[in-house]
Motif scaffolding. Structure first.
Motif, PDB file in Angstrom:
ATOM      1  N   THR A  72       0.846  -1.191   0.000  1.00  6.55           N
ATOM      2  CA  THR A  72       0.000   0.000   0.000  1.00  6.55           C
ATOM      3  C   THR A  72       0.879   1.237   0.000  1.00  6.55           C
ATOM      4  O   THR A  72       1.818   1.336   0.805  1.00  6.55           O
ATOM      5  CB  THR A  72      -0.921   0.033   1.225  1.00  6.55           C
ATOM      6  N   VAL A  73       0.586   2.149  -0.893  1.00  3.89           N
ATOM      7  CA  VAL A  73       1.255   3.452  -0.910  1.00  3.89           C
ATOM      8  C   VAL A  73       0.345   4.442  -0.188  1.00  3.89           C
ATOM      9  O   VAL A  73      -0.807   4.636  -0.582  1.00  3.89           O
ATOM     10  CB  VAL A  73       1.524   3.936  -2.351  1.00  3.89           C
ATOM     11  N   TYR A  74       0.845   5.040   0.886  1.00  2.00           N
ATOM     12  CA  TYR A  74       0.094   6.056   1.634  1.00  2.00           C
ATOM     13  C   TYR A  74       0.607   7.432   1.233  1.00  2.00           C
ATOM     14  O   TYR A  74       1.813   7.697   1.255  1.00  2.00           O
ATOM     15  CB  TYR A  74       0.268   5.861   3.137  1.00  2.00           C
ATOM     16  N   SER A  75      -0.328   8.314   0.891  1.00  2.00           N
ATOM     17  CA  SER A  75       0.070   9.634   0.416  1.00  2.00           C
ATOM     18  C   SER A  75      -1.004  10.651   0.779  1.00  2.00           C
ATOM     19  O   SER A  75      -2.146  10.299   1.078  1.00  2.00           O
ATOM     20  CB  SER A  75       0.282   9.614  -1.103  1.00  2.00           C
ATOM     21  N   ALA A  85      -9.810   6.591   0.618  1.00  2.00           N
ATOM     22  CA  ALA A  85      -9.321   7.230   1.843  1.00  2.00           C
ATOM     23  C   ALA A  85      -8.812   6.165   2.794  1.00  2.00           C
ATOM     24  O   ALA A  85      -9.388   5.084   2.910  1.00  2.00           O
ATOM     25  CB  ALA A  85     -10.429   8.041   2.493  1.00  2.00           C
ATOM     26  N   ALA A  86      -7.708   6.486   3.505  1.00  2.00           N
ATOM     27  CA  ALA A  86      -7.060   5.471   4.336  1.00  2.00           C
ATOM     28  C   ALA A  86      -6.775   5.975   5.745  1.00  2.00           C
ATOM     29  O   ALA A  86      -5.927   5.412   6.440  1.00  2.00           O
ATOM     30  CB  ALA A  86      -5.755   5.019   3.678  1.00  2.00           C
ATOM     31  N   LEU A 110       2.889   6.423  11.208  1.00  2.00           N
ATOM     32  CA  LEU A 110       2.548   7.530  10.315  1.00  2.00           C
ATOM     33  C   LEU A 110       1.511   8.473  10.925  1.00  2.00           C
ATOM     34  O   LEU A 110       1.265   9.541  10.378  1.00  2.00           O
ATOM     35  CB  LEU A 110       2.015   6.994   8.983  1.00  2.00           C
ATOM     36  N   GLN A 111       0.921   8.075  12.020  1.00  2.00           N
ATOM     37  CA  GLN A 111      -0.111   8.899  12.627  1.00  2.00           C
ATOM     38  C   GLN A 111       0.494  10.116  13.305  1.00  2.00           C
ATOM     39  O   GLN A 111       1.528  10.042  13.950  1.00  2.00           O
ATOM     40  CB  GLN A 111      -0.912   8.071  13.635  1.00  2.00           C
ATOM     41  N   GLY A 112      -0.142  11.260  13.120  1.00  2.00           N
ATOM     42  CA  GLY A 112       0.324  12.482  13.754  1.00  2.00           C
ATOM     43  C   GLY A 112       1.411  13.220  13.010  1.00  2.00           C
ATOM     44  O   GLY A 112       1.913  14.239  13.506  1.00  2.00           O
ATOM     45  N   LEU A 113       1.782  12.755  11.821  1.00  2.00           N
ATOM     46  CA  LEU A 113       2.784  13.457  11.028  1.00  2.00           C
ATOM     47  C   LEU A 113       2.134  14.627  10.288  1.00  2.00           C
ATOM     48  O   LEU A 113       0.936  14.593   9.995  1.00  2.00           O
ATOM     49  CB  LEU A 113       3.441  12.503  10.032  1.00  2.00           C
ATOM     50  N   GLY A 126      -5.707  14.297   5.879  1.00  2.00           N
ATOM     51  CA  GLY A 126      -6.294  13.152   5.192  1.00  2.00           C
ATOM     52  C   GLY A 126      -5.268  12.395   4.372  1.00  2.00           C
ATOM     53  O   GLY A 126      -4.345  12.991   3.788  1.00  2.00           O
ATOM     54  N   VAL A 127      -5.432  11.079   4.329  1.00  2.00           N
ATOM     55  CA  VAL A 127      -4.479  10.211   3.645  1.00  2.00           C
ATOM     56  C   VAL A 127      -5.220   9.354   2.635  1.00  2.00           C
ATOM     57  O   VAL A 127      -6.324   8.862   2.897  1.00  2.00           O
ATOM     58  CB  VAL A 127      -3.735   9.306   4.651  1.00  2.00           C
ATOM     59  N   VAL A 128      -4.604   9.174   1.479  1.00  2.00           N
ATOM     60  CA  VAL A 128      -5.138   8.307   0.435  1.00  2.00           C
ATOM     61  C   VAL A 128      -4.304   7.032   0.409  1.00  2.00           C
ATOM     62  O   VAL A 128      -3.071   7.083   0.480  1.00  2.00           O
ATOM     63  CB  VAL A 128      -5.086   8.994  -0.945  1.00  2.00           C
TER      64      VAL A 128
END
Length: 382
Positions: free
Chosen positions: A185-188, A300-301, A309-312, A318-320
């Motif tokens: 999974t790519v989180y962006s 949405a992820a 990655l949380q709180g960055l 919002g993250v995709v």
């Protein structure tokens, strides 16, 4: 001189009565730490005397390859890693070949962590897939609650690090195949339109295609404005005379009110036609013939973001998630602990293609890549 690690005594009841994480020699303590922090937000090294409920924060940075934020302390960590309210890992211990044989651990095992976790069991497992072997290891009742979270993490960590898990009580050894979990999974924080994602995927998979209709609204149903006699009971048409007649049938007798509501419906129709809503999710498919399918699912992820990655700053708005998945011809083989040779061959051919798609997406949208377990992956390693 680096001091020798204490030896793991295979005859010790405290060893045999607890879960063990067995690892090869090249696994460093900080690798285990980062994987723990990837699943458990409060994972931290603690002193043996520290109460289980402490919330002391740590300030030591994680590995440079992640380059995310500080999570440790300026003092040397103790040898106990807390991963839950009542769960810890203690180690690493040195595993001698004789002890590895006595515990039925893989021959490559030279390190081990002893896991302290509550014994929390539920119902007996149902028949069916068992990729991780947990049904085999816990035939009388699967772990639940905190023990379930710990055991699932142990198996995922062993898969990532090339190790094994020895379960308490029965001493069943689980050696997950590192190649059995290839999805990425790519989180962006960047959203690509369906046609943009299709173009990115086609850089490595020219036959890729969008799946299903594109999100949007195409206006009122065909036949809007038909006379009341043509409108089936209970199915008012959108806009026009059909809507006005339906309103009258449902008790709106005032002609001016019916005209106002009809005008609002027509205005809404026009607004939606000229300003269609953004799609909430879409997909791209790649047909691999006898090797199955590659699917890219975009949505949405925020609810599935790994703790690291949380709180960055880049995740705040919002993250995709660009989920790149492989689906074999026989989907049930994904959950087989020992899948067929045909499945493993197809997976071996699909994996580099899946990784190429993930690399292309990461190059287009940036940020981070994670594997199926939520552990971050360096794009250079794909």
């Amino acid at each position: 001189m680096v001091p020798a690690l204490p030896r793991l005594d295979a005859a010790d009841p405290n060893v045999r009565g607890r879960h063990l994480l067995a690892l090869p020699a090249d696994v460093a303590e900080d690798e285990v730490e980062v994987l723990a922090q990837s699943r458990f937000a409060g994972a931290r090294w603690v002193d043996a005397a520290e109460p289980p409920t402490t919330t002391r924060s740590l300030l030591r940075p994680v590995t440079a390859v992640l380059g995310i934020r500080a999570v440790g302390a300026d003092t040397a960590p103790s040898r106990t890693l807390r991963i839950g309210r009542r769960s810890t890992l203690t180690g690493p211990y040195r595993v001698e070949p004789t002890d590895a044989v006595a515990l039925n651990l893989p021959p490559a095992t030279t390190l081990a962590y002893v896991v302290e976790a509550p014994r929390e069991r539920g119902a007996k497992p149902y028949p069916g897939g068992d990729r991780d072997g947990l049904k085999r290891a816990f035939p009388d009742g699967l772990p639940v609650l905190e023990e379930e979270r710990v055991v699932q993490w142990l198996v995922a960590a062993a898969r990532r690090l090339g190790g094994a898990v020895r379960t308490a009580e029965r001493g069943v050894v689980l050696t997950p195949d590192p190649d059995s979990a290839i999805d990425l999974t790519v989180y962006s924080d960047r959203w690509l339109e369906p046609t943009e994602t299709l173009a990115v995927v086609r850089r490595t998979q020219p036959a890729a295609m969008l799946t299903g209709p594109e999100a949007g609204w195409s206006g009122p149903m065909a036949g809007s404005g038909r006379a009341a006699a043509d409108v089936p009971p209970g199915l008012p048409e959108a806009g026009g005379r059909g809507l006005s007649a339906a309103l009258a049938r449902y008790g709106v007798m005032d002609e001016a009110e019916r005209a106002r509501l009809s005008a609002e419906a027509a205005a809404f129709d026009q607004h939606m036609l000229t300003n269609p809503p953004l799609p909430r999710g879409y997909g791209v498919l790649v047909d691999l013939a006898v090797d199955g399918l590659l699917a890219v699912e975009v949505a949405a992820a925020d609810d599935e973001l790994p703790p690291l990655l949380q709180g960055l700053p880049w995740t705040a708005k919002g993250v995709v998630g660009y989920h790149v998945r492989w689906e074999p011809l026989l989907i049930e083989e994904l959950e087989a602990e020992r899948p067929s040779l045909e499945h493993r061959v197809a997976r071996g051919r699909a994996a580099p293609q899946l990784q190429a798609v993930a690399r292309s997406l990461h190059a287009a949208v940036g940020q981070e890549i994670a594997d199926e377990a939520g552990f971050l992956v360096d794009p250079a390693d794909l």
